[in-house]
Design an enzyme around this catalytic site. Structure first.
Site, PDB file in Angstrom:
ATOM      1  N   ASP A 246       0.838  -1.203   0.000  1.00 59.45           N
ATOM      2  CA  ASP A 246       0.000   0.000   0.000  1.00 59.45           C
ATOM      3  C   ASP A 246       0.871   1.251   0.000  1.00 59.45           C
ATOM      4  O   ASP A 246       2.074   1.192   0.255  1.00 59.45           O
ATOM      5  CB  ASP A 246      -0.995  -0.001   1.169  1.00 59.45           C
ATOM      6  CG  ASP A 246      -0.352  -0.288   2.522  1.00 59.45           C
ATOM      7  OD1 ASP A 246       0.879  -0.166   2.650  1.00 59.45           O
ATOM      8  OD2 ASP A 246      -1.086  -0.635   3.462  1.00 59.45           O
TER       9      ASP A 246
ATOM     10  N   ASN B 121      -9.423  -1.161  12.351  1.00 61.50           N
ATOM     11  CA  ASN B 121     -10.814  -1.355  11.907  1.00 61.50           C
ATOM     12  C   ASN B 121     -10.937  -2.598  11.030  1.00 61.50           C
ATOM     13  O   ASN B 121     -11.920  -2.753  10.306  1.00 61.50           O
ATOM     14  CB  ASN B 121     -11.287  -0.117  11.130  1.00 61.50           C
ATOM     15  CG  ASN B 121     -10.414   0.172   9.920  1.00 61.50           C
ATOM     16  OD1 ASN B 121      -9.402  -0.493   9.709  1.00 61.50           O
ATOM     17  ND2 ASN B 121     -10.789   1.160   9.136  1.00 61.50           N
TER      18      ASN B 121
ATOM     19  N   HIS C 230      -8.899  -3.404   8.570  1.00 63.28           N
ATOM     20  CA  HIS C 230      -8.431  -3.265   7.186  1.00 63.28           C
ATOM     21  C   HIS C 230      -7.175  -4.100   6.956  1.00 63.28           C
ATOM     22  O   HIS C 230      -6.438  -4.441   7.878  1.00 63.28           O
ATOM     23  CB  HIS C 230      -8.233  -1.792   6.791  1.00 63.28           C
ATOM     24  CG  HIS C 230      -7.054  -1.090   7.357  1.00 63.28           C
ATOM     25  ND1 HIS C 230      -7.041   0.264   7.615  1.00 63.28           N
ATOM     26  CD2 HIS C 230      -5.815  -1.532   7.707  1.00 63.28           C
ATOM     27  CE1 HIS C 230      -5.859   0.610   8.084  1.00 63.28           C
ATOM     28  NE2 HIS C 230      -5.096  -0.456   8.162  1.00 63.28           N
TER      29      HIS C 230
ATOM     30  N   GLU D 284     -10.168  -0.600   3.197  1.00 64.31           N
ATOM     31  CA  GLU D 284     -11.003  -0.139   4.300  1.00 64.31           C
ATOM     32  C   GLU D 284     -12.366  -0.839   4.260  1.00 64.31           C
ATOM     33  O   GLU D 284     -12.852  -1.194   3.189  1.00 64.31           O
ATOM     34  CB  GLU D 284     -11.229   1.373   4.169  1.00 64.31           C
ATOM     35  CG  GLU D 284      -9.947   2.205   4.209  1.00 64.31           C
ATOM     36  CD  GLU D 284      -9.419   2.420   5.619  1.00 64.31           C
ATOM     37  OE1 GLU D 284      -9.535   1.515   6.468  1.00 64.31           O
ATOM     38  OE2 GLU D 284      -8.875   3.505   5.870  1.00 64.31           O
TER      39      GLU D 284
HETATM   40  C1  GLP Z   1      -1.763   0.451   8.431  1.00 60.89           C
HETATM   41  C2  GLP Z   1      -1.286  -0.059   7.073  1.00 60.89           C
HETATM   42  C3  GLP Z   1      -1.281  -1.543   7.015  1.00 60.89           C
HETATM   43  C4  GLP Z   1      -0.771  -2.070   8.332  1.00 60.89           C
HETATM   44  C5  GLP Z   1      -1.825  -1.839   9.390  1.00 60.89           C
HETATM   45  C6  GLP Z   1      -1.400  -2.182  10.802  1.00 60.89           C
HETATM   46  O1  GLP Z   1      -2.745   1.424   8.276  1.00 60.89           O
HETATM   47  N1  GLP Z   1      -1.985   0.450   5.939  1.00 60.89           N
HETATM   48  O2  GLP Z   1      -0.512  -1.998   5.925  1.00 60.89           O
HETATM   49  O3  GLP Z   1      -0.514  -3.457   8.221  1.00 60.89           O
HETATM   50  O4  GLP Z   1      -2.330  -0.525   9.319  1.00 60.89           O
HETATM   51  O5  GLP Z   1      -0.380  -1.342  11.232  1.00 60.89           O
HETATM   52  P1  GLP Z   1       0.456  -1.573  12.563  1.00 60.89           P
HETATM   53  O6  GLP Z   1       1.253  -2.823  12.339  1.00 60.89           O
HETATM   54  O7  GLP Z   1       1.342  -0.359  12.690  1.00 60.89           O
HETATM   55  O8  GLP Z   1      -0.510  -1.711  13.670  1.00 60.89           O
END
Ligand code: GLP
Length: 231
Positions: free
Chosen positions: A71, A130, A132, A137
């Site tokens: 992403d 959430n 995702h 989303e």
């Molecule tokens: C982010 C990213 C994801 C990531 C997720 C969890 O928004 N878009 O690719 O895996 O949320 O992030 P974290 O590991 O910092 O909790």
């Protein structure tokens, strides 16, 4: 086994990193040309550091792996500190000596590049607060393609933690649910008490597009979580 997922609970985030690195190393040994969809975010960083330690120690080779971007924020240049591409290069590609990458810029070029690879062998994913995956989303159905979308308030809030004073871009591009769910193996990494409710829900509710991570239960899924996220 919880609802078709292999669940591996580790005492803390360092043990999670070791277990996840073991899983990834095993896949790479079985197929050195593995194509991997690579999440950034905080959760996988200790895992990538553990892989890098093994590469430096000569215990593991990952230089034939293909790293595929999951992403990106829209309109963020490579030299912007918020670039997720640069984060992937710094944390995964460079320390592991990886030479082949697929950058996520244009959905059609990205899909063609993945088709040319013969699909993804492994998706390494984090879990959004959430539910995702990447920036898919809620709601994101199983056939949601690679696309540009508006970030939800939850994602803007969680992503703000990465960038200090800098604002979080409001739009992003994400690998589609179609590509994520077609990966031959999926490794979902979950750490911390703040992920407990959403992890439970992803494993027990639905599956529903309202919680994109719950759709992973239709795939060969391994979850590695720490006790804070599970007990
Ligand atoms: C982010 C990213 C994801 C990531 C997720 C969890 O928004 N878009 O690719 O895996 O949320 O992030 P974290 O590991 O910092 O909790």
């Amino acid at each position: 086994m919880v609802s078709g997922a292999e669940l591996n609970i580790q005492p803390d985030s360092q043990a999670l990193a070791t277990a996840a690195a073991d899983f990834i190393a095993e896949q790479v040994r079985a197929n050195p040309d593995l194509s991997i969809l690579v999440a950034t975010g905080n959760t996988p960083m200790p895992t990538y550091a553990e892989l890098a330690r093994r590469v430096r120690a000569g215990e593991l080779e990952m230089n034939r792996v293909v790293a595929v971007q999951l992403d990106e924020y829209l309109g963020v240049a490579e030299d912007d500190p918020r670039s997720l591409w640069s984060w992937m290069l710094r944390s995964f590609v460079e320390p592991l000596g990886i030479r082949r990458t697929v950058k996520l810029e244009d959905p059609r070029t990205f899909e063609a590049a993945i088709a040319a690879l013969g699909g993804l062998d492994l998706a390494i994913l984090g879990l959004g607060p959430n539910g995702h995956l990447g920036f898919n989303e809620p709601p994101s159905p199983a056939d949601a393609p690679t696309r540009v979308l508006e970030l939800t308030p939850e994602s803007l809030a969680s992503n703000a933690a990465y960038w200090g004073e800098l604002p979080v871009p409001r739009q992003a591009i994400t690998a589609g649910m179609d590509i994520i769910l077609a990966a031959r193996k999926t490794l979902l990494l979950v750490s911390g008490a703040h992920k407990r409710a959403v992890l439970r829900s992803a494993l027990e509710d639905g599956p529903t597009p309202d919680l994109p991570a719950s759709l992973l239960r239709r795939t060969p899924l391994t979850v590695v979580a720490d006790e804070a996220a599970w007990v």
